[in-house]
Write an enzyme that holds these catalytic residues in place. Sequence first.
Site, PDB file in Angstrom:
ATOM      1  N   ASP A  35       0.793  -1.318  -0.124  1.00  0.00           N
ATOM      2  CA  ASP A  35      -0.186   0.102  -0.160  1.00  0.00           C
ATOM      3  C   ASP A  35       0.732   1.446   0.043  1.00  0.00           C
ATOM      4  OD1 ASP A  35      -2.319  -1.340   0.029  1.00  0.00           O
ATOM      5  OD2 ASP A  35      -2.685  -0.938   2.208  1.00  0.00           O
TER       6      ASP A  35
ATOM      7  N   LYS B  43      -3.998   3.190  -2.725  1.00  0.00           N
ATOM      8  CA  LYS B  43      -5.218   3.913  -3.030  1.00  0.00           C
ATOM      9  C   LYS B  43      -4.693   5.450  -2.527  1.00  0.00           C
ATOM     10  CE  LYS B  43      -7.450   0.521  -1.038  1.00  0.00           C
ATOM     11  NZ  LYS B  43      -8.310  -0.270  -0.645  1.00  0.00           N
TER      12      LYS B  43
ATOM     13  N   MET C 197      -7.467   8.950   9.130  1.00  0.00           N
ATOM     14  CA  MET C 197      -8.016   9.605   7.958  1.00  0.00           C
ATOM     15  C   MET C 197      -8.767  10.945   8.085  1.00  0.00           C
ATOM     16  SD  MET C 197      -9.410   6.288   6.535  1.00  0.00           S
ATOM     17  CE  MET C 197     -10.005   5.479   8.231  1.00  0.00           C
TER      18      MET C 197
HETATM   19  N1  SAH Z   1      -4.084   0.112   9.134  1.00  0.00           N
HETATM   20  C1  SAH Z   1      -3.670   1.180   9.216  1.00  0.00           C
HETATM   21  C2  SAH Z   1      -4.787   2.273   8.928  1.00  0.00           C
HETATM   22  C3  SAH Z   1      -4.994   2.687   7.799  1.00  0.00           C
HETATM   23  S1  SAH Z   1      -6.153   4.084   7.585  1.00  0.00           S
HETATM   24  C4  SAH Z   1      -3.152   1.177  10.904  1.00  0.00           C
HETATM   25  O1  SAH Z   1      -3.250   0.291  11.654  1.00  0.00           O
HETATM   26  O2  SAH Z   1      -2.456   2.340  11.257  1.00  0.00           O
HETATM   27  C5  SAH Z   1      -4.820   5.220   7.010  1.00  0.00           C
HETATM   28  C6  SAH Z   1      -4.720   6.112   8.329  1.00  0.00           C
HETATM   29  O3  SAH Z   1      -3.931   5.812   9.231  1.00  0.00           O
HETATM   30  C7  SAH Z   1      -4.148   7.585   7.688  1.00  0.00           C
HETATM   31  O4  SAH Z   1      -5.223   8.497   7.227  1.00  0.00           O
HETATM   32  C8  SAH Z   1      -3.809   7.892   9.020  1.00  0.00           C
HETATM   33  O5  SAH Z   1      -4.693   8.699   9.713  1.00  0.00           O
HETATM   34  C9  SAH Z   1      -3.391   6.736   9.830  1.00  0.00           C
HETATM   35  N2  SAH Z   1      -1.686   6.619   9.589  1.00  0.00           N
HETATM   36  C10 SAH Z   1      -1.251   5.514   9.210  1.00  0.00           C
HETATM   37  N3  SAH Z   1       0.202   5.753   9.264  1.00  0.00           N
HETATM   38  C11 SAH Z   1       0.411   6.845   9.738  1.00  0.00           C
HETATM   39  C12 SAH Z   1       1.463   7.733  10.292  1.00  0.00           C
HETATM   40  N4  SAH Z   1       2.897   7.076  10.012  1.00  0.00           N
HETATM   41  N5  SAH Z   1       1.422   9.020  10.923  1.00  0.00           N
HETATM   42  C13 SAH Z   1       0.038   9.390  11.049  1.00  0.00           C
HETATM   43  N6  SAH Z   1      -0.936   8.740  10.677  1.00  0.00           N
HETATM   44  C14 SAH Z   1      -0.960   7.461  10.215  1.00  0.00           C
END
Ligand code: SAH
Length: 473
Positions: free
Chosen positions: A257, A279, A392
Amino acid sequence: MDYLPLFHNLKGRNVLVVGGGEIALRKVRLVQEASAIITIVAKDFCPDLLDMAERDKEHGCNGLHLITAPYKLEHLQAIPKLVLVIAATNDRELNRLVSEHAQAANVLANVVDDPGYSTVIFPSIVDRSPIQIAISSGGDAPVLVRMLRTKLEALIPAGTSKLAALAGSFRERVKARFANGADRKAFWEEVFAGPIAEQAYANNLDSAEQLLAQKLESSDEFKTGEVYLVGGGPGDPDLLTFKALRLMQQADIVLYDRLVSKEVLNLVRRDATRIYVGKTAGDHPVTQENINQKLVDYALEGHRVVRLKGGDPFIFGRGGEEIETLAEHGIPFQVVPGITAASGCASYAGIPLTHRDYAQSVRFIAGHLRSGKMDLNWPELVQPNQTLVFYMGLSGMETICDELKQHGLDPQTPAALIEKGTSYNQQVFVGDLDTLPATVRAAGAQAPTLIIVGHVVSLHRKLAWFNLAERPE
Ligand code: SAH
């Protein structure tokens, strides 16, 4: 080489231990694991040794004999076919005397903490019986040995025992099937680096055995595919699990991803095929159905497929849908959790999500706008003593803050936005529901970002520890 490592078969053989304290106890435990018959001579015995002897007698093992007396040469001479003597008293001179007696009788001698008087020394052991790893520095650097052992313990899956035992039970059949040693080696290499091994590590022994039997009976080209849904964590590659790393290094194909960091992706096996299926918000170049289908197709072709996702696959990651499709097609899969953005970002920003002075619960919320709206249960979100974490939420940040205020949360409630958490580009913006949006927009923060709302945010000033050089005003 000062010492030659050998593995000693002590089953049913006689061993003498001199000493009845804690040090003797440790050695006795080891030698007992190896099923030796042990005689211990000491003036007195620590309670654990007395217990062990008692239990041995109760179980009718006849493997542990205590002699309460000061040590004499006659004790050693009285034991028939003695193979090993261990001197473990706290009297250095006595230990040395015992060793001299043993050596004069041509019996292996170990003196605890005195390698100069030992003909054999005990290594540090990583035990995955039947696999054993022995480490020694010949007494030069025991602390270093211990550290190396810790590294090996972490590196070698706990289920290696089960895998080795399974291999042992198939050894003869594999030998019969492949007369040629090179073919046999290739066969085992595939077994130990693929789904069969992974099934054994996951304690699915029936399935591992079945797959191994199938592999043995089928043609040479036969291969079983498997899909690993792996959480790649929020960015810092050090936050990967051992299991994630192992599977990434075995994969034939990796589908990843947008959120998987470059550093994490770099750890994928060099010659694996990497396929980007990311995406971006509002733009879906590869549909979810398409990804689900790709996973099925590659696995059916016999590939080891890693589906690598940011954070944790089961938290806002649609991981559930992907494995549902796999399950429908009967394709074996495993799920490896990752550190989700909320945990990673909060830790790296010094915000304890449930510090007990401020919050008894934490909520992970999908904060994206749908046609300009956010359909959330706001009255629930403004309840006291909880921490809110919005994933998000960057484009809808103003809506989030406004709705929370309108539903009764104090406008001064602390709030933070963490940009690119756990990476060297991490930025933490702190304010409250009134001020945070303007601060973040002025700085031009970019996705991925995470929003944390609640009184725990105020701890950031005190507890921040990571990437302080990049800290915004
Ligand atoms: N499965 C992922 C989340 C996917 S949804 C998890 O468990 O973290 C995607 C959202 O995750 C992003 O829009 C953001 O809000 C958050 N996110 C993921 N990695 C991040 C990071 N390094 N720093 C800040 N927000 C993050």
